[in-house]
Design a protein around this motif. Structure first.
Motif, PDB file in Angstrom:
ATOM      1  N   THR A  61      28.482  43.338  15.834  1.00  0.00           N
ATOM      2  CA  THR A  61      28.241  44.691  16.339  1.00  0.00           C
ATOM      3  C   THR A  61      28.218  45.728  15.218  1.00  0.00           C
ATOM      4  O   THR A  61      27.410  46.670  15.242  1.00  0.00           O
ATOM      5  N   LEU A  64      24.863  45.792  13.251  1.00  0.00           N
ATOM      6  CA  LEU A  64      23.811  46.268  14.153  1.00  0.00           C
ATOM      7  C   LEU A  64      23.952  47.765  14.422  1.00  0.00           C
ATOM      8  O   LEU A  64      22.959  48.487  14.530  1.00  0.00           O
ATOM      9  N   LEU A  67      22.612  49.550  11.493  1.00  0.00           N
ATOM     10  CA  LEU A  67      21.148  49.451  11.510  1.00  0.00           C
ATOM     11  C   LEU A  67      20.535  50.466  12.461  1.00  0.00           C
ATOM     12  O   LEU A  67      19.545  51.141  12.125  1.00  0.00           O
ATOM     13  N   TRP A  68      21.129  50.615  13.646  1.00  0.00           N
ATOM     14  CA  TRP A  68      20.608  51.578  14.621  1.00  0.00           C
ATOM     15  C   TRP A  68      20.805  53.010  14.139  1.00  0.00           C
ATOM     16  O   TRP A  68      19.940  53.870  14.345  1.00  0.00           O
ATOM     17  N   THR A  71      18.213  53.764  11.649  1.00  0.00           N
ATOM     18  CA  THR A  71      16.919  53.883  12.330  1.00  0.00           C
ATOM     19  C   THR A  71      16.763  55.249  12.977  1.00  0.00           C
ATOM     20  O   THR A  71      15.698  55.876  12.885  1.00  0.00           O
ATOM     21  N   VAL A  97      12.824  47.367  13.359  1.00  0.00           N
ATOM     22  CA  VAL A  97      14.215  47.241  13.791  1.00  0.00           C
ATOM     23  C   VAL A  97      14.319  46.356  15.029  1.00  0.00           C
ATOM     24  O   VAL A  97      15.219  45.506  15.136  1.00  0.00           O
ATOM     25  N   PHE A  98      13.388  46.533  15.973  1.00  0.00           N
ATOM     26  CA  PHE A  98      13.390  45.698  17.172  1.00  0.00           C
ATOM     27  C   PHE A  98      13.240  44.229  16.792  1.00  0.00           C
ATOM     28  O   PHE A  98      13.947  43.362  17.321  1.00  0.00           O
ATOM     29  N   VAL A 101      16.511  43.012  15.160  1.00  0.00           N
ATOM     30  CA  VAL A 101      17.562  42.793  16.156  1.00  0.00           C
ATOM     31  C   VAL A 101      17.292  41.514  16.943  1.00  0.00           C
ATOM     32  O   VAL A 101      18.212  40.738  17.234  1.00  0.00           O
ATOM     33  N   LEU A 104      18.129  38.587  14.654  1.00  0.00           N
ATOM     34  CA  LEU A 104      19.582  38.488  14.495  1.00  0.00           C
ATOM     35  C   LEU A 104      20.249  37.953  15.759  1.00  0.00           C
ATOM     36  O   LEU A 104      21.199  37.171  15.683  1.00  0.00           O
ATOM     37  N   SER A 105      19.754  38.368  16.923  1.00  0.00           N
ATOM     38  CA  SER A 105      20.324  37.902  18.191  1.00  0.00           C
ATOM     39  C   SER A 105      20.104  36.407  18.365  1.00  0.00           C
ATOM     40  O   SER A 105      21.010  35.674  18.786  1.00  0.00           O
TER      41      SER A 105
END
Length: 212
Positions: A61, A64, A67-68, A71, A97-98, A101, A104-105
């Protein structure tokens, strides 16, 4: 499934009961029945995979979140006018970014599999973080683990919408199908294939109890 917090623990514990019964071919290789009198057993068995997922999710978390935040600031910096449309650079940034993510997920779920298998079979939180086992498992099984993870993610989409068509109540049935599919494909098949390739067996708590 309707029980908050407790429900997922019960399901996870039952999933490993199913996987272990299939592994040892007990009851002629069929799924063991869900026994309402064994709530405590399912709850305790599902607790360890839940805690492993919680700890690993907290670790993921933080990066991420950073990162958000980057962004959002980049989006505000490239928008130009406060009420104007986003620039091409901002749209490209969000797309990147999408994608990041998403990757990474997927990677997170793949890396989590050996930790959850060890936690669920050994029924021990400390056993889950045997990184030598995780490294060995992924070295032998990374491709199959990735394919199985993607397969379950893809089939969950039409099953979810099929459940929604039945006045949402159908979701409970489709989710149940996915839970059993996960138990068979991830908890049982991947581990059995790993063992067939010479992988290190996970010490089973049930076996230790029987020896005592």
């Amino acid at each position: 499934q309707m029980l908050p917090v407790v429900g997922p623990l019960l399901i996870s514990g039952y999933q490993f009961e199913v996987a272990e019964s299939l592994l040892h071919r007990t009851r002629s290789g069929t799924y063991v029945d869900f026994d309402f009198d064994r709530f405590k057993d399912y709850l305790l068995r599902g607790l360890w995979p839940f805690l492993v997922t919680l700890v690993c999710s907290m670790i993921l978390t933080f990066p991420l979140g950073i990162l958000w935040m980057v962004t959002i600031f980049a989006f505000l910096a490239t928008t130009g006018k406060p009420n104007g449309p986003p620039s091409e650079l901002a749209i490209l940034g969000f797309a990147c970014v999408f994608f990041a993510v998403l990757v990474l997920s997927i990677a997170f779920n793949v890396l989590l599999v050996p930790l959850l298998l060890r936690a669920g079979y050994s029924q021990d939180f400390g056993q889950a973080f045997n990184f030598q086992f995780a490294k060995n498992f992924l070295a032998l099984m990374w491709k199959e683990t990735l394919l199985a993870t993607l397969f379950l993610a893809v089939i969950s989409i039409p099953l979810f919408f099929a459940g929604m068509l039945l006045c949402f109540v159908g979701v409970y049935f489709t989710v149940s199908i996915l839970m059993l599919a996960y138990a068979h494909l991830i908890d049982y098949q991947l581990y059995a294939l790993y063992l067939s390739r010479g992988g290190e067996p996970i010490p089973l708590k049930s076996a230790a109890v029987q020896e005592v």
